[in-house]
Design a protein around this motif. Structure first.
Motif, mmCIF file in Angstrom:
data_model
loop_
_atom_site.group_PDB
_atom_site.id
_atom_site.type_symbol
_atom_site.label_atom_id
_atom_site.label_comp_id
_atom_site.label_asym_id
_atom_site.label_seq_id
_atom_site.Cartn_x
_atom_site.Cartn_y
_atom_site.Cartn_z
ATOM 1 N N GLU A 38 13.127 23.362 30.338
ATOM 2 C CA GLU A 38 13.631 22.127 30.681
ATOM 3 C C GLU A 38 14.040 22.236 32.108
ATOM 4 N N ASP B 243 22.276 28.018 4.099
ATOM 5 C CA ASP B 243 22.158 28.119 5.711
ATOM 6 C C ASP B 243 20.776 27.463 6.013
ATOM 7 N N ASN C 291 5.869 14.952 24.376
ATOM 8 C CA ASN C 291 7.008 14.021 24.595
ATOM 9 C C ASN C 291 6.822 12.797 23.875
ATOM 10 N N ASP D 267 13.955 -5.516 18.057
ATOM 11 C CA ASP D 267 15.589 -5.585 17.564
ATOM 12 C C ASP D 267 16.529 -5.298 18.301
ATOM 13 N N SER E 4 10.568 -2.604 15.915
ATOM 14 C CA SER E 4 11.693 -2.005 15.239
ATOM 15 C C SER E 4 12.496 -3.211 14.592
ATOM 16 N N TRP E 5 13.020 -2.661 13.647
ATOM 17 C CA TRP E 5 13.636 -3.625 12.668
ATOM 18 C C TRP E 5 14.880 -2.913 11.917
ATOM 19 N N MET E 6 16.037 -3.636 12.098
ATOM 20 C CA MET E 6 17.324 -3.308 11.017
ATOM 21 C C MET E 6 17.671 -4.282 10.469
ATOM 22 N N PHE F 134 17.581 20.851 16.004
ATOM 23 C CA PHE F 134 16.856 19.931 16.915
ATOM 24 C C PHE F 134 15.348 20.076 17.423
ATOM 25 N N ASP F 135 15.467 21.525 17.619
ATOM 26 C CA ASP F 135 14.126 22.069 18.156
ATOM 27 C C ASP F 135 13.100 21.825 16.730
ATOM 28 N N ALA G 209 14.619 1.024 12.535
ATOM 29 C CA ALA G 209 15.824 1.542 13.528
ATOM 30 C C ALA G 209 15.789 0.537 14.579
ATOM 31 N N THR G 210 16.987 0.779 15.381
ATOM 32 C CA THR G 210 17.059 -0.106 16.543
ATOM 33 C C THR G 210 15.971 0.233 17.515
ATOM 34 N N SER G 211 15.622 1.586 17.930
ATOM 35 C CA SER G 211 14.682 2.008 18.668
ATOM 36 C C SER G 211 13.986 3.059 17.851
ATOM 37 N N HIS H 215 25.909 23.032 4.089
ATOM 38 C CA HIS H 215 26.585 24.449 4.431
ATOM 39 C C HIS H 215 27.590 24.836 3.516
ATOM 40 N N VAL H 216 28.112 23.689 2.993
ATOM 41 C CA VAL H 216 29.290 23.887 2.437
ATOM 42 C C VAL H 216 29.240 23.150 1.025
ATOM 43 N N ASN I 22 30.142 29.752 1.164
ATOM 44 C CA ASN I 22 31.050 28.657 1.070
ATOM 45 C C ASN I 22 30.411 27.564 -0.093
ATOM 46 N N HIS J 51 9.574 20.833 22.100
ATOM 47 C CA HIS J 51 9.547 20.166 23.497
ATOM 48 C C HIS J 51 8.331 20.406 24.399
#
Lengths: 460, 403
Positions: free
Chosen positions: A201, B321, B135, A396, B173-175, B118-119, B158-160, B265-266, B317, B132
């Motif tokens: 990045e 995981d 895009n 939206d 998009s719609w909510m 996230f990845d 969703a909004t976006s 996780h718990v 716990n 990544h």
């Protein structure tokens, strides 16, 4: 009131507050550039509670929390589980801390007397995106903007790049904190290795640009060069520390140059990347897109690129160059305001928040921006929030803006002179159509709603 | 069939301004397919062994410990084929199985092999081999070959739009509304103000169009922020909205929904508890979407996936995981289901990835490609290049669809 004054306040600033158009009218360019000579604004807590903590202290809390989590996983940890520890408080409060920081940032945007400087903060903060959607980084993103971005918006790009890269928020967000040189003593012992995220990045988004001339081998090389850069475990004020035993040993070739020498190798590599011609081109284009148009004129990009190269990435000179670019002063407003820009401009127009529960009002605006699809320092990916109209003209999201404008109008005093407010905020940018619609409105609330929904207010 | 003009007339007939008498030249584009595709992303990593327990595996009870589900009694798992089952909360999904409308995929994973949410979500949504690298989202890239790249064919609840549906092709998009909708008179005034701004005008018209469709189709619109907050616990308004919009002849053909809350996780729980409640909310919402789709259900395929699976054994716990492979689900009236697709290799540590995770035996892209190929008729050539770049070696799963 001059057209140029209105453009200065709306396109380069954050939307005019009462009196701002007059202040900008006489010498709009000088009014903008003067803002870069005064100290950059600092967000202050709006709840009058404790001041914001430095990144280093927040890192210490985060590491304490992690340590405790590890301990809890050990057998027989029931007593640890039961105790209300500082680390548990940290976990509970991290969303709250982030909200506090962002409330302060919004409030600063509503009130700042140096809106051009603040816009530059927002621009660079988004360029070097760290995001609260990563729970590890959430407490640190406010500190990131305060510590890495704000002090550096008028300095050299290489200094901004270094500050942003070393900040613990970036180290966490792009996973460099746990990246280990495979041949370092830590790597050989643990079998752990590289994380390429920051290396990639940093070249793709922060410096060279995706077509700026680098290969997968360069990504790995830069990741190796940056091994050992991580979070400070001993309470350093910055929260950053270089660990030699995690650093990949030996000379490493990156884009035809060779780097060696521990921490200094990374610093030198970042300087070289900051001053690469591809970086000048990438930054110039992004800067022009932000201030001029989604698809900026090539001549404007070329002027910025040349200035970046000639000055060695002097960001104040870059800001001067765009302010002096004739294409940035065309009357047509080419840029759609993003939700944060839009809600902020409305608050500035109405000089809100005024009386009553200030914190509640600021939080209401924050919720509105989120509902429209944007929230500061919470972008969905390292690419940051988009900077083109298409991203904010989601159906939206637009309907949300209009609904919000209507709600906003309904909360205003019924005797407000909306035509005067419109002239004060937009000056010559106010269109005949909007002026007529305001006059034809059945009440002040609806007139404000139309003004805030109008095309000239949606754009800048 | 309703077109945009008539929808707008309906929505704004009360306008006193007469702006609606201006000629509206565009007719609603005819939609090139009547098939519906819904993609549900479960963010946070669903425990596939809880949702689709391999109760016939000899090691199931021992390795899952306190997380193993009962096979008898009031809170027993739903048996599917003797080997696999469904979590007790998934009552409506079991009904889909019985109707041969549900297929289960197990030991399935995206090409991502690390353990960052996230990845992993980035890989799941972009359709790349690593995080990544791309895009835009694979579903956005698939719109053009589906003939749906005009901005009306695909909808994010969703909004976006999320990354999965973001990219070069226009999407909507719609909510459910959180603020009161302004009256038609006011909207008419705003629309008049946008007369000289083609972009804002088109966007507003698109919003009012979707909103009008939603309003005319629904009576359960959210109206207060408090109700909005409740949607976390009650997913049905979002899924009902998606179903009703998809059901319309002139509605979208592709929809995306996001559901979070799977990162257990718990205190995950087994037949009861945290995950059981979340699965219940999901199961109820899926059934609500099915009802809202009405006859269009028979043309619908829903693919439901998560970024990665979770550890086979419970952690310290009472949770699990981050793991590697997990479960995915394909269902709908257009699906010939009643099958579990799993290259099952058992749950012994030696069979697991790194001794802890479900091993990745099926590439998630094969499932996505199979759905796009067989259901949405996307050509293999497009799937291998534009939609999932450099994926020629990943063969589309042979997912059976009803004629």
């Amino acid at each position: 009131m001059s057209l140029e004054g209105a453009i200065a306040a709306n396109r380069f600033g954050l939307g005019a507050r009462p009196g701002e158009l007059e202040a900008a009218a006489a010498a709009p360019k000088a009014w903008l550039l003067r803002q870069l000579d005064s100290p950059v604004g600092e967000p202050q807590p709006i709840d009058n509670a404790e001041p914001f903590q430095p990144g280093g202290a927040l890192v210490t809390e985060l590491l304490e929390y992690r340590k405790e989590r590890q301990m809890e996983k050990q057998p027989g940890s029931a007593s640890v589980l039961a105790a209300p520890s500082p680390a548990k408080m940290f976990l509970k409060s991290r969303g709250h801390q982030y909200t506090r920081e962002m409330a302060a940032r919004f409030a600063l945007g509503f009130a700042t007397q140096t809106p051009f400087a603040e816009r530059l903060v927002w621009f660079w903060s988004n360029h070097f995106t760290v995001s609260a959607i990563n729970p590890d980084a959430i407490t640190l993103v406010g500190a990131f903007e305060r510590e890495a971005i704000r002090p550096n918006i008028g300095g050299k790009f290489e200094d901004l790049l270094l500050a942003a890269t070393r900040h613990p928020a970036m180290q966490l967000y792009l996973n460099n904190a746990q990246s280990i040189g495979p041949d370092s003593s830590a790597g050989l012992k643990s079998g752990k290795g590289l994380n390429e995220n920051l290396g990639r990045e940093l070249m793709e988004l922060h410096t060279l640009g995706v077509d700026g001339g680098y290969t997968q081998a360069d990504v790995i090389a830069l990741a190796k060069i940056l091994t050992g850069w991580s979070l400070d475990r001993d309470g350093d004020a910055t929260g950053f520390r270089f660990y030699p035993y995690r650093h990949e040993p030996g000379a490493i070739a990156l884009r035809g140059r060779t780097y060696s020498g521990g921490e200094q190798a990374g610093i030198t590599a970042l300087k070289d990347l900051a001053n690469d011609p591809s970086t000048a081109r990438h930054i110039a284009r992004k800067f022009a897109s932000h201030f001029i148009a989604d698809e900026p004129p090539a001549e404007s990009v070329a002027r910025l690129e040349k200035n970046f190269r000639d000055t060695g990435g002097d960001l104040k000179a870059l800001a001067e160059t765009v302010v002096n670019d004739p294409n940035a002063w065309k009357p047509h407003a080419a840029k759609m305001r993003s939700p944060v820009e839009y809600t902020t401009a409305a608050m500035r127009l109405l000089a809100w928040p005024q009386d009553g529960d200030r914190e509640k009002q600021v939080k209401g605006v924050m919720a509105a921006a989120r509902m429209m699809g944007e929230f500061p320092l919470a972008a969905p990916s390292p690419k940051g929030w988009p900077d083109e109209a298409g991203a904010w003209s989601g159906p939206d999201a637009l309907l949300n803006r209009i609904e919000w404008a209507k709600e906003l109008g309904a909360r205003l005093p019924p005797n407000m002179d909306v035509t005067a407010v419109a002239e004060m905020g937009l000056g010559p940018l106010l269109t005949r159509e909007t002026r007529a619609a305001i006059k034809a409105s059945p009440n002040a609330g609806e007139a404000v709603a139309l003004l805030v929904s109008s095309p000239e207010f949606q754009r800048r | 069939m309703l077109n945009r003009r008539s929808v707008l007339r309906t929505a704004l007939a009360a306008s006193a301004l007469g702006v609606w008498d201006a000629p509206v030249r565009f007719a609603f584009a005819s939609v090139p397919t009547d098939r519906r595709l819904v993609v549900v992303i479960l963010r946070g990593a669903l425990d596939g062994l809880a949702a689709a327990p391999p109760h016939g595996d000899p090691d199931y009870k021992s390795v899952r410990g306190a997380l193993a589900l009962e096979t008898t009694g009031t809170n027993a798992l739903h048996n599917l084929d003797g080997q696999f089952g469904l979590h007790p909360s998934l009552v409506n999904m079991k009904a889909m199985w019985d109707a041969k409308e549900l297929a289960v995929f197990h030991n399935i994973a995206s090409p991502y092999r690390e353990r960052s949410h996230f990845d992993a979500q980035n890989v799941l949504e972009t359709g790349g081999v690593g995080p990544h690298a791309l895009n835009d989202g694979w579903l956005n890239r698939a719109l053009k070959p589906m003939g749906l790249a005009d901005g009306e064919g695909a909808l994010a609840i969703a909004t976006s739009p999320p990354l999965l549906l973001s990219g070069g092709a226009k999407v909507s998009s719609w909510m459910p509304a959180t603020l009161p909708q302004p009256d038609a008179d006011f909207l008419g005034r705003v629309r008049a103000l946008y007369g000289n701004d083609p972009v804002l005008l088109a966007t507003l018209d698109s919003a009012l169009d979707t909103e009008a469709k939603a309003n005319s189709a629904m009576d359960d619109k959210l109206s207060t922020p408090a109700q909005y907050a409740e949607t976390y616990a009650n997913l049905s308004p979002l899924f009902t909205g998606a179903g009703k919009l998809l059901a319309r002849d002139d509605g979208p053909r592709v929809a995306v929904l996001d559901v979070g809350g799977w990162d257990t996780h718990v205190n995950e729980g087994a037949g009861e508890g945290q995950l059981a409640r979340r699965l219940h909310a999901l199961d109820v919402a899926l059934d609500a979407m099915k009802s809202a789709l009405g006859p269009a259900w028979t043309k619908t395929a829903v693919v439901m996936a998560t970024e990665f699976g979770r550890t086979v054994a419970p952690n310290g716990n009472g949770g699990t995981d981050h793991g590697t492979a997990g479960a995915a689900f394909l269902f709908g009236g257009a699906v010939k289901g009643g099958v579990v697709n799993a290259e099952w290799v058992g749950l012994k540590p030696s069979a697991l990835k790194d001794g802890r995770d479900q091993p990745p035996r099926t590439d998630m892209r094969a499932l996505f490609k199979g759905v796009l190929a067989d259901h949405m008729r996307v050509a293999r050539r497009d799937l291998d290049t534009a939609v999932f770049p450099d994926s020629a070696d990943v063969r589309p799963a042979t997912v059976l669809f009803a004629a």
